[in-house]
Motif scaffolding. Sequence first.
Motif, short mmCIF file in Angstrom:
data_model
loop_
_atom_site.label_atom_id
_atom_site.label_comp_id
_atom_site.label_asym_id
_atom_site.label_seq_id
_atom_site.Cartn_x
_atom_site.Cartn_y
_atom_site.Cartn_z
N ASP A 10 0.86 -1.18 0.00
CA ASP A 10 0.00 0.00 0.00
C ASP A 10 0.90 1.24 0.00
OD1 ASP A 10 -1.63 2.11 0.62
OD2 ASP A 10 -2.53 1.18 2.40
N PRO A 11 0.77 2.11 -1.00
CA PRO A 11 1.65 3.31 -1.04
C PRO A 11 1.51 4.17 0.21
CG PRO A 11 0.25 3.18 -3.01
CD PRO A 11 -0.18 2.07 -2.10
N HIS A 12 0.37 4.03 0.92
CA HIS A 12 0.13 4.86 2.10
C HIS A 12 0.53 4.16 3.40
CE1 HIS A 12 -1.81 7.63 -0.59
NE2 HIS A 12 -2.52 6.61 -1.06
N ASP A 13 0.85 2.87 3.29
CA ASP A 13 1.28 2.14 4.49
C ASP A 13 2.16 0.98 4.02
OD1 ASP A 13 1.59 1.23 7.07
OD2 ASP A 13 -0.35 0.20 7.14
N PHE A 14 3.28 1.34 3.44
CA PHE A 14 4.13 0.39 2.73
C PHE A 14 4.53 -0.81 3.58
CE2 PHE A 14 7.81 -0.99 0.28
CZ PHE A 14 7.45 -0.70 -1.02
N LEU A 15 4.84 -0.55 4.85
CA LEU A 15 5.31 -1.62 5.75
C LEU A 15 4.19 -2.25 6.58
CD1 LEU A 15 8.62 0.04 7.08
CD2 LEU A 15 8.39 -1.68 5.29
N GLU A 16 2.96 -1.84 6.27
CA GLU A 16 1.79 -2.32 7.04
C GLU A 16 1.95 -2.05 8.52
OE1 GLU A 16 -0.31 -5.90 5.79
OE2 GLU A 16 1.12 -6.08 4.15
N ILE A 17 2.35 -0.84 8.82
CA ILE A 17 2.52 -0.45 10.23
C ILE A 17 1.17 -0.43 10.95
CG2 ILE A 17 3.35 1.43 11.73
CD1 ILE A 17 5.37 2.09 9.50
N ARG A 265 3.64 13.01 6.36
CA ARG A 265 2.71 12.15 5.60
C ARG A 265 1.82 12.97 4.68
NH1 ARG A 265 -1.81 9.50 9.00
NH2 ARG A 265 -2.92 11.37 8.35
N SER A 266 1.33 14.09 5.20
CA SER A 266 0.47 14.95 4.38
C SER A 266 1.23 15.45 3.15
CB SER A 266 -0.03 16.12 5.24
OG SER A 266 -0.61 17.11 4.44
N CYS A 267 2.48 15.82 3.33
CA CYS A 267 3.29 16.31 2.20
C CYS A 267 3.54 15.18 1.19
CB CYS A 267 4.64 16.85 2.70
SG CYS A 267 4.45 18.35 3.68
N TYR A 268 3.89 14.01 1.69
CA TYR A 268 4.16 12.87 0.80
C TYR A 268 2.91 12.51 0.00
CZ TYR A 268 4.16 7.89 -0.36
OH TYR A 268 3.99 6.69 -1.01
N ALA A 271 2.18 15.05 -2.67
CA ALA A 271 3.13 14.97 -3.78
C ALA A 271 2.88 13.73 -4.63
CB ALA A 271 4.56 14.97 -3.24
N LEU A 272 2.54 12.62 -3.98
CA LEU A 272 2.28 11.38 -4.72
C LEU A 272 1.09 11.56 -5.67
CD1 LEU A 272 2.91 8.35 -5.12
CD2 LEU A 272 1.36 7.85 -3.21
N ALA A 273 0.01 12.12 -5.14
CA ALA A 273 -1.18 12.32 -5.97
C ALA A 273 -0.86 13.29 -7.11
CB ALA A 273 -2.33 12.87 -5.10
N TYR A 274 -0.14 14.34 -6.78
CA TYR A 274 0.19 15.35 -7.79
C TYR A 274 1.04 14.75 -8.90
CZ TYR A 274 1.37 20.00 -9.60
OH TYR A 274 1.52 21.11 -10.38
N ALA A 275 2.01 13.94 -8.50
CA ALA A 275 2.95 13.37 -9.49
C ALA A 275 2.25 12.40 -10.43
CB ALA A 275 4.09 12.65 -8.76
N MET A 298 10.72 10.07 0.26
CA MET A 298 9.68 10.61 1.17
C MET A 298 8.92 9.49 1.86
SD MET A 298 7.90 13.87 -0.62
CE MET A 298 7.88 13.36 -2.28
N MET A 299 8.52 8.48 1.06
CA MET A 299 7.74 7.38 1.62
C MET A 299 8.57 6.65 2.71
SD MET A 299 7.48 3.89 1.54
CE MET A 299 8.27 3.27 0.07
N VAL A 300 9.85 6.43 2.40
CA VAL A 300 10.70 5.72 3.37
C VAL A 300 10.85 6.56 4.65
CG1 VAL A 300 13.07 4.91 3.79
CG2 VAL A 300 11.90 4.32 1.65
N ALA A 301 11.01 7.87 4.49
CA ALA A 301 11.16 8.73 5.67
C ALA A 301 9.89 8.69 6.54
CB ALA A 301 11.47 10.16 5.23
N VAL A 302 8.74 8.71 5.89
CA VAL A 302 7.49 8.70 6.65
C VAL A 302 7.33 7.37 7.39
CG1 VAL A 302 4.96 8.76 6.45
CG2 VAL A 302 6.34 10.37 5.13
N GLN A 303 7.60 6.28 6.70
CA GLN A 303 7.45 4.97 7.33
C GLN A 303 8.44 4.79 8.49
OE1 GLN A 303 5.22 1.96 5.93
NE2 GLN A 303 4.24 3.95 6.03
#
Length: 394
Positions: A10-17, A265-268, A271-275, A298-303
């Motif tokens: 899941d791009p919004h919860d890559f590691l299933e945290i 997370r909000s920034c990531y 940016a993901l949707a925009y890209a 960004m995704m890695v930093a957030v996770q």
Amino acid sequence: MSQIAFEKPDPHDFLEINMLLSDEERLLRDTVRDYVEKEITPNVGDWWEAGEIPVADLAKAFGDLGMLGMHLEGYGCAGTSATAYGLACLELEAGDSGIRSFVSVQGSLAMFPIWKFGSEEQKQTWLPRMARGEVLGCFGLTETDSGSDPASMRTGARRDGSDWVINGSKMWITNGSVADIAVVWARTDEGVRGFIVPTDSRGFSAPEIKKKASLRASVTSELILDDVRVPDDFLLPGVSSMRGPLSCLNEARFGIAFGAVGAARSCYETALAYAQERIQFGQPIGSFQLTQQKLVEMMVAVQKGMLLALHLGRRKDDGRLTPEQVSFGKFDNVRNALEVARTARSILGANGITLEYPVFRHMANLETVYTYEGTNEIHTLVMGQAITGLDAFT
Ligand code: TGC
Ligand code: FAD
């Protein structure tokens, strides 16, 4: 041989945290997220631009949601786990750092000292009303000439019969001009002491600081105390050293370690949707390798920030979290959030500088978050001292 079918991350919860949270924690998180999406996100850009927030409405809403002093036990407070408090901070800061500040200051900096160091009577008098949002508090530690080194404060209090007389000023105080009480830290003959100062006391004033380019959806003020007189029972009896204010900072810094992940997370996600939508050279900008690299960083930093925050939350709930570990969380999650915000800003191109998107607002806010509650450098030195045994503050 049968193949194991892996689901796509899941791009919004890559590691299933998400799976590391209990049902109760998920419910609380979703409740706060829902509130933020409905009430904060659609409005906060305008509040930020105007430099004004609906203080009374927010206080009532957060009181009704049980979010003020939510991790404190008793006295009308919700008594949630520390992790739950952190998750609430994260969701609030996904809305805006100033809105998270509103809740952190009330719970961690104004209610916590009363809860921890106050008399039973002070707790009964103030905490239930503060938990309901009927009484707002602020925390006066920083002074114009005493920021990173609050022990050099000049504000002083002296006994006069059964009263205390307080003189001095405090600077950069969140909610100062909208608070009903200020928890003021002052130098006395008995060490640094905390006082509950009603803001309608004679000699007290709190001019608001204007022209801020950061944390604009938050009230910031100076506190001026000119012969302010409070009775002895407005003194917090439980502490008479810098341990008092610094203990409160641990609580608020813990919330920031989570909160910064929300802003990132909000920034990531923006940016993901925009890209994926923005077309240049005939293709979505998300298809360019350079953009993908930014999104992945960004995704890695957030996770990673989330994992760190959760680890600190679990340690706090076990009673094992040290102030140096809190510094680790504040230091690393805030600097990474700032980096994520700047990267997201670049992906949005010119749109990245407007308030139509949350990114620039988060980026500007995070400059404050980087500085308050101990600057990045101060937390570096706290950890430096912990690993070397050597003090490099002076
Ligand atoms: P030091 O001499 O080391 O210690 C004095 C006493 O305090 C105790 N102590 C702590 N206790 C609890 N938690 C901590 N983190 C503590 N750090 C120290 C220590 O054990 C001692 O106790 P005792 O009983 O023996 O007297 O302290 P120092 O004066 O040298 O300070 C060290 C230093 C530089 C780390 C500290 O001054 C510091 O953290 N400076 C940064 C200032 C800061 O963070 N200010 C924040 C102001 S509030 C704010 O920004 C709110 S923003 C709004 C929002 O959150 O939204
Ligand atoms: P300084 O201490 O002057 O630091 C300036 C620079 O010097 C920084 O980069 C710092 O890291 C560096 N520096 C300082 N000492 C050292 C050292 N020994 N080694 C290396 N580098 C060093 N305070 C409150 O009490 N209550 C509040 O509610 C509150 N809310 C705030 C809200 C906002 C919007 C802001 C911006 C600040 C708020 N603060 C509040 C104040 C905040 O905690 C201070 O700004 C912060 O502690 C830093 O102090 P300073 O700004 O005086 O910077």
